[in-house]
Scaffold this motif. Structure first.
Motif, PDB file in Angstrom:
ATOM      1  N   GLU A 200       3.185 -37.984-103.517  1.00 53.78           N
ATOM      2  CA  GLU A 200       2.247 -37.309-102.265  1.00 53.78           C
ATOM      3  C   GLU A 200       3.800 -35.449-102.788  1.00 53.78           C
ATOM      4  O   GLU A 200       2.665 -34.015-103.217  1.00 53.78           O
ATOM      5  CB  GLU A 200       2.560 -36.769-101.174  1.00 53.78           C
ATOM      6  CG  GLU A 200       1.278 -37.958-100.101  1.00 53.78           C
ATOM      7  CD  GLU A 200       2.555 -37.964 -98.917  1.00 53.78           C
ATOM      8  OE1 GLU A 200       2.263 -36.843 -98.108  1.00 53.78           O
ATOM      9  OE2 GLU A 200       1.366 -38.789 -98.015  1.00 53.78           O
ATOM     10  N   GLU A 201       4.845 -36.070-103.482  1.00 53.74           N
ATOM     11  CA  GLU A 201       5.416 -35.055-103.509  1.00 53.74           C
ATOM     12  C   GLU A 201       6.079 -35.288-105.368  1.00 53.74           C
ATOM     13  O   GLU A 201       6.793 -33.836-105.624  1.00 53.74           O
ATOM     14  CB  GLU A 201       6.416 -35.271-102.860  1.00 53.74           C
ATOM     15  CG  GLU A 201       6.282 -34.558-100.636  1.00 53.74           C
ATOM     16  CD  GLU A 201       5.405 -32.540-101.559  1.00 53.74           C
ATOM     17  OE1 GLU A 201       6.388 -31.936-102.501  1.00 53.74           O
ATOM     18  OE2 GLU A 201       5.338 -32.557-100.282  1.00 53.74           O
ATOM     19  N   VAL A 203       8.799 -36.575-105.823  1.00 56.26           N
ATOM     20  CA  VAL A 203      10.038 -36.724-106.170  1.00 56.26           C
ATOM     21  C   VAL A 203      10.267 -38.642-105.874  1.00 56.26           C
ATOM     22  O   VAL A 203       9.422 -39.330-105.337  1.00 56.26           O
ATOM     23  CB  VAL A 203      10.692 -35.873-104.892  1.00 56.26           C
ATOM     24  CG1 VAL A 203      11.988 -36.497-103.781  1.00 56.26           C
ATOM     25  CG2 VAL A 203      10.397 -34.563-105.035  1.00 56.26           C
ATOM     26  N   ASN A 230      15.213 -28.200-104.918  1.00 60.43           N
ATOM     27  CA  ASN A 230      14.206 -27.841-104.101  1.00 60.43           C
ATOM     28  C   ASN A 230      13.086 -29.602-104.181  1.00 60.43           C
ATOM     29  O   ASN A 230      12.374 -29.861-103.109  1.00 60.43           O
ATOM     30  CB  ASN A 230      12.449 -27.142-106.265  1.00 60.43           C
ATOM     31  CG  ASN A 230      11.695 -28.085-106.489  1.00 60.43           C
ATOM     32  OD1 ASN A 230      11.078 -29.177-105.828  1.00 60.43           O
ATOM     33  ND2 ASN A 230      10.484 -26.411-106.298  1.00 60.43           N
ATOM     34  N   GLY A 231      13.742 -30.532-104.893  1.00 67.43           N
ATOM     35  CA  GLY A 231      13.500 -31.892-104.547  1.00 67.43           C
ATOM     36  C   GLY A 231      13.844 -32.271-102.928  1.00 67.43           C
ATOM     37  O   GLY A 231      12.876 -32.825-101.786  1.00 67.43           O
ATOM     38  N   ARG A 234      10.881 -30.736-101.004  1.00 67.25           N
ATOM     39  CA  ARG A 234       9.770 -31.234-101.010  1.00 67.25           C
ATOM     40  C   ARG A 234       9.792 -32.506 -99.423  1.00 67.25           C
ATOM     41  O   ARG A 234       8.842 -32.973 -99.295  1.00 67.25           O
ATOM     42  CB  ARG A 234       9.797 -31.378-101.916  1.00 67.25           C
ATOM     43  CG  ARG A 234       8.811 -31.670-102.901  1.00 67.25           C
ATOM     44  CD  ARG A 234       8.814 -31.406-104.554  1.00 67.25           C
ATOM     45  NE  ARG A 234       8.461 -30.239-105.554  1.00 67.25           N
ATOM     46  CZ  ARG A 234       7.750 -30.512-106.652  1.00 67.25           C
ATOM     47  NH1 ARG A 234       7.427 -31.895-106.572  1.00 67.25           N
ATOM     48  NH2 ARG A 234       7.662 -29.297-107.659  1.00 67.25           N
ATOM     49  N   ALA A 237       9.439 -31.557 -96.623  1.00 67.27           N
ATOM     50  CA  ALA A 237       7.777 -30.972 -96.329  1.00 67.27           C
ATOM     51  C   ALA A 237       7.482 -32.154 -96.122  1.00 67.27           C
ATOM     52  O   ALA A 237       5.767 -32.327 -94.853  1.00 67.27           O
ATOM     53  CB  ALA A 237       6.828 -30.055 -97.211  1.00 67.27           C
ATOM     54  N   PHE A 238       7.523 -33.334 -96.443  1.00 69.27           N
ATOM     55  CA  PHE A 238       7.191 -34.752 -96.454  1.00 69.27           C
ATOM     56  C   PHE A 238       7.446 -35.032 -94.896  1.00 69.27           C
ATOM     57  O   PHE A 238       6.271 -35.171 -94.426  1.00 69.27           O
ATOM     58  CB  PHE A 238       7.567 -35.561 -97.980  1.00 69.27           C
ATOM     59  CG  PHE A 238       7.276 -37.285 -97.804  1.00 69.27           C
ATOM     60  CD1 PHE A 238       5.779 -37.814 -98.195  1.00 69.27           C
ATOM     61  CD2 PHE A 238       7.440 -37.870 -96.592  1.00 69.27           C
ATOM     62  CE1 PHE A 238       5.457 -38.712 -98.171  1.00 69.27           C
ATOM     63  CE2 PHE A 238       7.410 -39.123 -96.818  1.00 69.27           C
ATOM     64  CZ  PHE A 238       6.228 -39.534 -97.588  1.00 69.27           C
TER      65      PHE A 238
END
Length: 246
Positions: A200-201, A203, A230-231, A234, A237-238
């Motif tokens: 999904e990301e 990462v 950035n990682g 994410r 957000a996950f």
């Protein structure tokens, strides 16, 4: 002896949960050598991250206890130089009493080296240049970057409720963090978390189960600060998407 071995194994199994990125004083390392002496066993010390210590606790090599117990110390050029894939390392014996030599362990190592494939020739050719011409400033800069990204990593992880960082790293380039599935919906293992996060990301984190630590994750912070930021964003957000609905 069987009961002693079981206790030692249990203690070292618990210890490895927190060893990634941790720095230990000589007073912590010394009993390991004393215990090995009591049990009549050698110590294999993996010190490939020995030069990547940036916390308040100075790195203590097991080699200083070579007079207490026979040691095999492992080193690697790829970690200190931050050059993944440069598969070239070394073994150093600390054996003032000749135990490793008399028992045939040294000869066995030499035989193994004779039958195993050597590093690629271009890697061997690069080693003298790396050792002789790499300025100390290069290594100092790496330490500064790792210290900065370790702090950033731990600070940002506090914003993700399902992840707990037990201890801020003091060395290496990884941190182990604990997962709390009760705060997530539809995720019940570290492997599932890692696979969904990657899908999904984009990462990548290492599921702890792959190194024997179920319900943990290994996260690397050896990246540029902006990429790390950035990682981790994410990952937040996950979590927000998969957080258990109250």
């Amino acid at each position: 002896m069987e009961l002693i071995n079981q206790d030692i194994t249990r203690e070292f199994s618990d210890f490895q949960v927190f060893h990634v990125g941790s720095g230990f004083s000589g007073s912590f390392v010394s009993p390991i050598a004393e215990t090995a002496k009591k049990l009549g066993i050698m110590v294999i010390a993996n010190e490939v991250y020995g030069h990547l210590a940036f916390g308040n606790t100075p790195f203590v090599s097991m080699g200083v206890f070579g007079s207490i117990v026979p040691l095999l110390t492992l080193g690697s050029i790829s970690k200190r130089g931050i050059v993944p894939g440069l598969r070239l390392g070394w073994l150093v014996t600390s054996d003032p009493n000749g135990i490793l030599q008399d028992s045939g362990i040294v000869d066995s190592i030499k035989i193994f080296l004779n039958i195993s494939s050597d590093p690629a020739t271009f890697i061997q050719g690069a080693v003298p240049q790396i050792l002789e011409k790499t300025e100390e400033e290069f290594f100092s800069k790496i330490i500064d970057i790792l210290r900065e990204t370790a702090d950033k990593c731990c600070d940002r992880l506090k914003e993700i409720p399902c992840i707990t960082c037990p201890k801020k790293p003091e060395g290496s380039m990884f941190v182990m963090v604990k997962l709390n599935y009760s705060l997530l919906e539809g995720i019940n293992s570290d492997m599932e978390f890692a696979l969904k996060l990657a899908k999904e990301e984009s990462v990548i984190v290492l599921p702890g189960i792959t190194v024997g630590l179920k319900d943990w994750l290994r996260i690397t912070f050896a990246v540029e600060p902006s990429a790390l930021e950035n990682g981790l964003g994410r990952m937040k957000a996950f979590y927000d998407r998969h957080a258990e609905k109250q």
